[in-house]
Write a protein that holds these residues in place. Structure first.
Motif, PDB file in Angstrom:
ATOM      1  N   ARG A 108       0.832  -1.196   0.000  1.00 50.47           N
ATOM      2  CA  ARG A 108       0.000   0.000   0.000  1.00 50.47           C
ATOM      3  C   ARG A 108       0.876   1.260   0.000  1.00 50.47           C
ATOM      4  NH1 ARG A 108      -2.569  -4.084   2.658  1.00 50.47           N
ATOM      5  NH2 ARG A 108      -4.749  -4.392   2.114  1.00 50.47           N
ATOM      6  N   ASN A 109       2.004   1.165  -0.703  1.00 47.29           N
ATOM      7  CA  ASN A 109       2.895   2.309  -0.950  1.00 47.29           C
ATOM      8  C   ASN A 109       3.732   2.733   0.251  1.00 47.29           C
ATOM      9  OD1 ASN A 109       2.252   2.712  -3.728  1.00 47.29           O
ATOM     10  ND2 ASN A 109       0.295   3.570  -3.068  1.00 47.29           N
ATOM     11  N   LYS A 159       7.063   2.819   2.192  1.00 46.02           N
ATOM     12  CA  LYS A 159       8.487   2.621   1.896  1.00 46.02           C
ATOM     13  C   LYS A 159       9.251   2.490   3.202  1.00 46.02           C
ATOM     14  CE  LYS A 159       7.811   3.168  -2.504  1.00 46.02           C
ATOM     15  NZ  LYS A 159       7.578   1.976  -3.284  1.00 46.02           N
ATOM     16  N   VAL A 194       5.031   7.076   3.755  1.00 46.24           N
ATOM     17  CA  VAL A 194       4.010   6.946   2.713  1.00 46.24           C
ATOM     18  C   VAL A 194       3.881   8.301   2.043  1.00 46.24           C
ATOM     19  CG1 VAL A 194       1.619   6.350   2.172  1.00 46.24           C
ATOM     20  CG2 VAL A 194       2.791   5.196   4.069  1.00 46.24           C
ATOM     21  N   GLY A 228      -0.558   8.617  -1.148  1.00 45.07           N
ATOM     22  CA  GLY A 228      -0.122   7.266  -1.483  1.00 45.07           C
ATOM     23  C   GLY A 228      -1.126   6.180  -1.149  1.00 45.07           C
TER      24      GLY A 228
END
Length: 197
Positions: A106-107, A109, A134, A138
């Motif tokens: 779900r984006n 990082k 995020v 995002g």
């Protein structure tokens, strides 16, 4: 009203991101008692825990042993969810990796070299944590850049897991020091930890 809708959508999405449990029968507990008592190990989750307000209790299985307890802090947009559920017969690393992958899908990082989160009061538990960034919007709706936290605590007896998920606006990072530790310290975990070898 638009701001409230955005915050509600944000909270709902964070709950989905944090779940990481197979859903057998899922339901929000209407009018959850104060305190809500976990049906497997009798840990009590009060409506008010210091600066934290409980706003949602979700049972993810029919017997109520797989639960998510949502808390928030007044004036601080975001969501904190504590999970307590039976171990599923996989390693602690696998539990952690599954939750981490759900956030990355779900984006989220992974923030390299983020400080490890260690929660006091879990003797013998294996603790794993990560921090994520995020990007703006995002999560698929309008929101600023976010900071997101994951902690998994695998109890020494191999029977239970505790998990913490928190997501907040990145601009509030300076207000988040010790937030997880403060929430955990407001919960009496002895019904769980007393069972440990």
């Amino acid at each position: 009203m638009f701001a409230r809708f955005r915050l509600a959508a944000f909270a709902a999405l964070v709950a989905v991101v944090g779940a990481g449990s197979p859903v057998v029968a899922q339901g929000v507990v209407a009018n959850a008692p104060d305190p809500y008592v976990h049906k497997g190990v009798a840990v009590e989750f009060p409506e008010t825990a210091g600066e934290f307000e409980r706003h949602k209790v979700t049972e993810f299985n029919a017997d109520g042993t797989d639960v998510g307890i949502g808390y928030s802090i007044a004036g601080l947009p975001g969501e904190i969810t504590l999970y307590l559920y039976p171990a599923r017969g996989v390693s602690c690393q696998d539990e952690f990796d599954g939750a981490k992958t759900a956030i990355e899908r779900r984006n989220g990082k992974l923030v390299k070299n983020a400080p490890e989160l260690t929660i006091p009061g879990f003797p013998g538990a294996t603790q794993k944590s990560a921090q994520f960034s995020v990007k703006q919007n995002g999560y698929g709706f309008e929101h600023p850049k976010l900071i997101s936290f994951l902690w998994v605590g695998c109890m020494a007896d191999g029977k239970w897991l505790a998990k913490y998920r928190g997501s907040f606006f990145d601009r509030d990072t300076g207000k988040l020091d010790g937030v997880a530790e403060r929430l955990f310290s407001q919960i009496d975990w002895s019904a769980l930890t007393a069972q440990q070898p």
